[in-house]
Design an enzyme around this catalytic site. Sequence first.
Site, PDB file in Angstrom:
ATOM      1  N   ASN A  46       0.835  -1.192   0.000  1.00  0.00           N
ATOM      2  CA  ASN A  46       0.000   0.000   0.000  1.00  0.00           C
ATOM      3  C   ASN A  46       0.875   1.249   0.000  1.00  0.00           C
ATOM      4  OD1 ASN A  46       0.595  -0.802   2.690  1.00  0.00           O
ATOM      5  ND2 ASN A  46      -1.167   0.278   3.521  1.00  0.00           N
ATOM      6  N   GLU A  48       0.226   5.133   0.616  1.00  0.00           N
ATOM      7  CA  GLU A  48      -0.740   6.149   1.036  1.00  0.00           C
ATOM      8  C   GLU A  48      -0.284   7.531   0.583  1.00  0.00           C
ATOM      9  OE1 GLU A  48      -1.349   5.477   5.247  1.00  0.00           O
ATOM     10  OE2 GLU A  48      -2.498   3.646   4.830  1.00  0.00           O
ATOM     11  N   CYS A  57      -4.111   0.544  -2.579  1.00  0.00           N
ATOM     12  CA  CYS A  57      -3.919  -0.702  -1.830  1.00  0.00           C
ATOM     13  C   CYS A  57      -2.796  -1.544  -2.440  1.00  0.00           C
ATOM     14  CB  CYS A  57      -5.197  -1.535  -1.853  1.00  0.00           C
ATOM     15  SG  CYS A  57      -6.576  -0.835  -0.939  1.00  0.00           S
ATOM     16  N   GLU A  59      -2.829  -4.709  -3.200  1.00  0.00           N
ATOM     17  CA  GLU A  59      -3.276  -5.622  -4.254  1.00  0.00           C
ATOM     18  C   GLU A  59      -3.347  -4.922  -5.599  1.00  0.00           C
ATOM     19  OE1 GLU A  59      -4.583  -5.036  -1.288  1.00  0.00           O
ATOM     20  OE2 GLU A  59      -5.835  -6.690  -0.591  1.00  0.00           O
ATOM     21  N   CYS A  90     -10.117  -5.403   0.062  1.00  0.00           N
ATOM     22  CA  CYS A  90     -11.227  -4.446   0.095  1.00  0.00           C
ATOM     23  C   CYS A  90     -12.088  -4.609  -1.158  1.00  0.00           C
ATOM     24  CB  CYS A  90     -10.704  -3.018   0.233  1.00  0.00           C
ATOM     25  SG  CYS A  90     -10.120  -2.290  -1.307  1.00  0.00           S
ATOM     26  N   CYS A  93     -10.514  -3.529  -4.478  1.00  0.00           N
ATOM     27  CA  CYS A  93      -9.512  -4.487  -4.972  1.00  0.00           C
ATOM     28  C   CYS A  93     -10.182  -5.744  -5.520  1.00  0.00           C
ATOM     29  CB  CYS A  93      -8.518  -4.837  -3.871  1.00  0.00           C
ATOM     30  SG  CYS A  93      -7.382  -3.471  -3.526  1.00  0.00           S
TER      31      CYS A  93
HETATM   32  N1  THU Z   1      -5.287  -1.747   2.340  1.00  0.00           N
HETATM   33  C1  THU Z   1      -4.680  -2.551   1.410  1.00  0.00           C
HETATM   34  O1  THU Z   1      -3.561  -2.267   0.971  1.00  0.00           O
HETATM   35  N2  THU Z   1      -5.332  -3.641   0.999  1.00  0.00           N
HETATM   36  C2  THU Z   1      -6.572  -4.038   1.438  1.00  0.00           C
HETATM   37  O2  THU Z   1      -7.127  -4.990   0.917  1.00  0.00           O
HETATM   38  C3  THU Z   1      -7.198  -3.313   2.537  1.00  0.00           C
HETATM   39  C4  THU Z   1      -6.614  -2.001   2.873  1.00  0.00           C
HETATM   40  C5  THU Z   1      -4.594  -0.554   2.804  1.00  0.00           C
HETATM   41  C6  THU Z   1      -5.198   0.742   2.335  1.00  0.00           C
HETATM   42  C7  THU Z   1      -4.690   1.706   3.387  1.00  0.00           C
HETATM   43  O3  THU Z   1      -3.392   2.126   3.012  1.00  0.00           O
HETATM   44  C8  THU Z   1      -4.577   0.851   4.636  1.00  0.00           C
HETATM   45  O4  THU Z   1      -4.607  -0.500   4.200  1.00  0.00           O
HETATM   46  C9  THU Z   1      -5.700   1.075   5.633  1.00  0.00           C
HETATM   47  O5  THU Z   1      -6.923   0.950   5.041  1.00  0.00           O
END
Ligand code: THU
Length: 136
Positions: A46, A48, A57, A59, A90, A93
């Site tokens: 991820n 941000e 994310c 994925e 999520c 994704c």
């Molecule tokens: N996140 C992912 O990278 N993958 C997921 O399937 C769920 C959430 C990340 C997004 C964000 O940077 C952090 O987790 C909190 O939501």
Amino acid sequence: MIATPHLQALRDAAVQARARAYAPYSRFQVGAALLSADGTIFPGCNVENSSYPAGICAERGALAAAVAAGHRVFSHVVIITEAEHPTPPCGVCRQALVEFSSQLEIISVTTAGAETIWSLADLLPSPFTPQSLPHL
Ligand code: THU
């Protein structure tokens, strides 16, 4: 069933990717590793952003790298987080992944060693896919 060497390599790639996660806002580091049909592994983490919706994310980071490298069929993805229970992908994704691989197996693990396996079809029943577009 995924061959054990591939699974171990996928796990290792996900662990390494997680170590590179840029998650200063949520402090929730996620690693992912996507296995292409030909055995190539694409890691993602991820990433941000101070403008929160601009984050991506793990994925989808892995998926974008894979598609950019010319890969469009995937069999497995490993996700790793330090959550208490294995983290499911999520909704965004799930939708991004189903565009390419409705048969995808999702192996989610925690840093403490818990593991859950889902099929994408179970996590996203009745998906919207390219075939849902009437002109295709
Ligand atoms: N996140 C992912 O990278 N993958 C997921 O399937 C769920 C959430 C990340 C997004 C964000 O940077 C952090 O987790 C909190 O939501």
